[in-house]
Write a protein that holds these residues in place. Sequence first.
Motif, PDB file in Angstrom:
ATOM      1  N   SER A 163      32.338  32.003  29.351  1.00 11.28           N
ATOM      2  CA  SER A 163      32.654  33.286  29.000  1.00 11.28           C
ATOM      3  C   SER A 163      32.831  33.714  27.497  1.00 11.28           C
ATOM      4  O   SER A 163      32.596  34.907  27.077  1.00 11.28           O
ATOM      5  N   TYR A 172      39.799  39.727  29.840  1.00 11.79           N
ATOM      6  CA  TYR A 172      40.667  38.816  31.120  1.00 11.79           C
ATOM      7  C   TYR A 172      42.000  39.234  30.985  1.00 11.79           C
ATOM      8  O   TYR A 172      42.846  37.960  30.777  1.00 11.79           O
ATOM      9  N   THR A 174      45.626  40.591  32.956  1.00 12.46           N
ATOM     10  CA  THR A 174      45.879  40.410  34.393  1.00 12.46           C
ATOM     11  C   THR A 174      45.704  41.294  35.398  1.00 12.46           C
ATOM     12  O   THR A 174      45.035  40.816  36.486  1.00 12.46           O
ATOM     13  N   THR A 176      42.657  43.014  35.303  1.00 13.57           N
ATOM     14  CA  THR A 176      41.322  42.974  35.457  1.00 13.57           C
ATOM     15  C   THR A 176      40.887  41.671  36.315  1.00 13.57           C
ATOM     16  O   THR A 176      40.066  41.639  37.213  1.00 13.57           O
ATOM     17  N   LEU A 177      41.834  40.525  35.932  1.00 11.49           N
ATOM     18  CA  LEU A 177      41.555  39.447  36.808  1.00 11.49           C
ATOM     19  C   LEU A 177      42.106  39.477  38.415  1.00 11.49           C
ATOM     20  O   LEU A 177      41.454  39.014  39.256  1.00 11.49           O
ATOM     21  N   SER A 180      39.124  41.401  39.806  1.00  5.25           N
ATOM     22  CA  SER A 180      38.076  40.339  40.048  1.00  5.25           C
ATOM     23  C   SER A 180      38.282  39.472  41.329  1.00  5.25           C
ATOM     24  O   SER A 180      37.250  39.090  42.076  1.00  5.25           O
ATOM     25  N   TYR A 220      37.819  32.458  38.638  1.00  2.45           N
ATOM     26  CA  TYR A 220      38.891  33.484  38.036  1.00  2.45           C
ATOM     27  C   TYR A 220      40.461  32.975  38.016  1.00  2.45           C
ATOM     28  O   TYR A 220      41.050  33.381  37.098  1.00  2.45           O
ATOM     29  N   CYS A 221      40.826  32.033  38.751  1.00  2.77           N
ATOM     30  CA  CYS A 221      41.911  31.382  38.941  1.00  2.77           C
ATOM     31  C   CYS A 221      42.202  30.692  37.715  1.00  2.77           C
ATOM     32  O   CYS A 221      43.167  30.646  37.074  1.00  2.77           O
ATOM     33  N   HIS A 223      40.765  30.958  35.074  1.00  2.00           N
ATOM     34  CA  HIS A 223      41.086  32.050  33.616  1.00  2.00           C
ATOM     35  C   HIS A 223      42.366  32.729  33.782  1.00  2.00           C
ATOM     36  O   HIS A 223      42.968  32.539  32.651  1.00  2.00           O
ATOM     37  N   PHE A 224      42.891  32.815  34.843  1.00  2.57           N
ATOM     38  CA  PHE A 224      44.237  33.240  35.048  1.00  2.57           C
ATOM     39  C   PHE A 224      45.156  32.096  34.449  1.00  2.57           C
ATOM     40  O   PHE A 224      46.075  32.513  33.710  1.00  2.57           O
ATOM     41  N   GLU A 227      45.214  32.101  30.709  1.00  2.00           N
ATOM     42  CA  GLU A 227      45.939  33.130  30.191  1.00  2.00           C
ATOM     43  C   GLU A 227      47.285  32.952  30.404  1.00  2.00           C
ATOM     44  O   GLU A 227      48.267  33.210  29.429  1.00  2.00           O
TER      45      GLU A 227
END
Length: 234
Positions: A163, A172, A174, A176-177, A180, A220-221, A223-224, A227
């Motif tokens: 990314s 990214y 919250t 937006t994630l 997604s 995506y998790c 990335h979550f 963050e």
Amino acid sequence: MSTTGCQISHSNFARDSQSNVARDSAQRISDAIFSLAASIGMLASKAVNPVQLASNKEDPHPVLIVMERVYSLAGALDIDLVEVVQQKTEINKMKYPKELCLGEVEIQKYTTYSDQTGMSRDEDVKLSNNQTKRSLVGIPASVVKKRFEENLPQLMALVTQCSRERGWLENYDTPTLVCSLFCELGELMELIQWKDKSDLVVYHDAMDGLSRELADITIYCLHFLRELEANNEG
């Protein structure tokens, strides 16, 4: 009873037993899919209310519950989650050439680059068959979780680098994630939407698609989680 009669009886018993195992396996997969959907819904309902989320610090963060459901589904499908995430990240790199993605104001759909990549469908590059097995019994979620957590630093670095090279990290947040995750969940659900969900063959036939969509949900998790860790450290 004659020898032939005994053989037929044993054959029928074995067939019935296998049918029961297949039906139970299909039920586990179906339950795991809908439990995953419910956990993403719960994440969304709490993520849009930061005050509520902050007031429940004793409870696991909802994204951790989503990951538990991911482990359950990967186990029910007999998927090597580590391998499919690695493979799907490499496929995503092919779908989104970094030199074309950099400088885009918004993240584009991969078909924007089809003329350059030759990829007009997500399934144009298949996952390795070694990672999409066809077991009747699956594997325990605890085994999936242990292997995933052992490889978590490498996986986090892999998806973060992918990314970062494309200039996506700043997108990214919250909301937006969460969007997604719902998008990937919708693509997963579409694979079984009009099918007989009590038939194990349905899931076996859709194994490549289920694996890649579950990999995208997991990405995506990750990335979550990154963050979330950054916010906690801040």
